[in-house]
Design a protein around this motif. Structure first.
Motif, short mmCIF file in Angstrom:
data_model
loop_
_atom_site.label_atom_id
_atom_site.label_comp_id
_atom_site.label_asym_id
_atom_site.label_seq_id
_atom_site.Cartn_x
_atom_site.Cartn_y
_atom_site.Cartn_z
N SER A 134 9.16 15.15 5.17
CA SER A 134 7.76 14.87 5.50
C SER A 134 7.34 13.44 5.17
CB SER A 134 6.84 15.85 4.75
OG SER A 134 6.87 15.58 3.35
N GLY A 135 7.97 12.84 4.16
CA GLY A 135 7.55 11.52 3.71
C GLY A 135 6.29 11.53 2.88
N MET A 165 10.62 3.22 3.47
CA MET A 165 11.04 1.89 3.91
C MET A 165 10.84 1.82 5.41
SD MET A 165 12.44 -1.11 3.14
CE MET A 165 13.41 -0.92 1.65
N GLY A 166 9.75 1.17 5.82
CA GLY A 166 9.44 1.14 7.23
C GLY A 166 9.10 2.55 7.71
N ASN A 198 4.84 3.63 -0.98
CA ASN A 198 4.80 2.55 0.01
C ASN A 198 5.42 1.25 -0.48
OD1 ASN A 198 3.43 3.99 2.10
ND2 ASN A 198 1.53 3.78 0.95
N ARG A 199 5.38 1.01 -1.80
CA ARG A 199 5.77 -0.31 -2.31
C ARG A 199 7.11 -0.34 -3.05
NH1 ARG A 199 1.34 -3.73 -3.00
NH2 ARG A 199 -0.19 -3.36 -1.36
N ALA A 200 7.52 0.77 -3.65
CA ALA A 200 8.69 0.73 -4.52
C ALA A 200 9.97 0.39 -3.77
CB ALA A 200 8.84 2.06 -5.26
#
Length: 214
Positions: A134-135, A165-166, A198-200
């Motif tokens: 699912s993300g 990642m993207g 989103n950032r890691a």
């Protein structure tokens, strides 16, 4: 004398005048009380708004600290240490692992307080598999779920954060336990999980490239 007597107010007129003044005073007291109550309510609203703004500023500050720590890392080890500090000091975790996805398997790249038995290549299952698909980040109802609440009883995760990642999920952070003093998940936790999702992964990849180029 008769005119003087007529000019003087009668007892009834005096009583009526006194009652009028009393009614006006009572009406003024009611009006002032209502104004005081309205002012007190406004003060309570302002205090609540101030507390909300202060909490919002605190959340933004802590998120900025987390993002800065990740993006300022000069190599992969530094980025993983920064992620560890974020997970311990901001998320309040006690046991967690960072896994990348390689060939459909979870590959451990970093861990804190986790037994070695959990750190091996394996196919994703349960909650972790759902998060990879699912993300979306997942958390149990409580930071300290009953064994039955976990994905793989008796030692399932308490939270799982995708590393996006993207347009794909490159890995996950699996949290098995939080510090005892963390009794509930706060709105800040959800914001932090979203930031890490989103950032890691981009920060880890950038740090890895920087380290390789050094």
């Amino acid at each position: 004398m008769k005119r003087d007597a007529e000019a003087r107010p009668t007892a009834a007129q005096t009583n009526e005048s006194a009652r009028d003044r009393l009614d006006r005073c009572q009406a003024e007291v009611v009006r002032l009380r209502r104004r005081a109550e309205a002012a007190e309510a406004a003060n309570h609203r302002m205090a609540a708004e101030h507390a909300e703004l202060a909490e919002g500023l605190s959340v933004l500050t802590r998120l900025w600290v987390a993002a800065s720590a990740l993006h300022e890392a000069a190599d992969e080890d530094a980025a993983l240490r920064a992620l560890e500090e974020v997970m311990i000091n901001l998320a309040g975790t006690e046991e967690f692992g960072v896994f990348e996805v390689e060939g459909g398997l979870l590959v451990p790249v970093h861990a804190f307080g986790v037994a070695d038995a959990r750190l091996h290549r394996r196919a994703p299952a349960g909650v972790v598999a759902r998060v990879l698909e699912s993300g979306d980040a997942w958390r149990a109802d409580s930071p300290h779920p009953d064994p039955a609440d976990g994905a793989d009883p008796p030692c399932g995760p308490a939270a799982c954060i995708p590393l996006r990642m993207g347009g794909r999920v490159a890995g996950v952070v699996v949290v098995w336990s939080f510090l005892p003093q963390k009794l509930t998940f706060e709105p800040f936790d959800l914001e932090l999980f979203a930031l890490l999702a989103n950032r890691a992964a981009p920060a880890l990849r950038a740090a890895r490239l920087l380290g390789a180029a050094a």
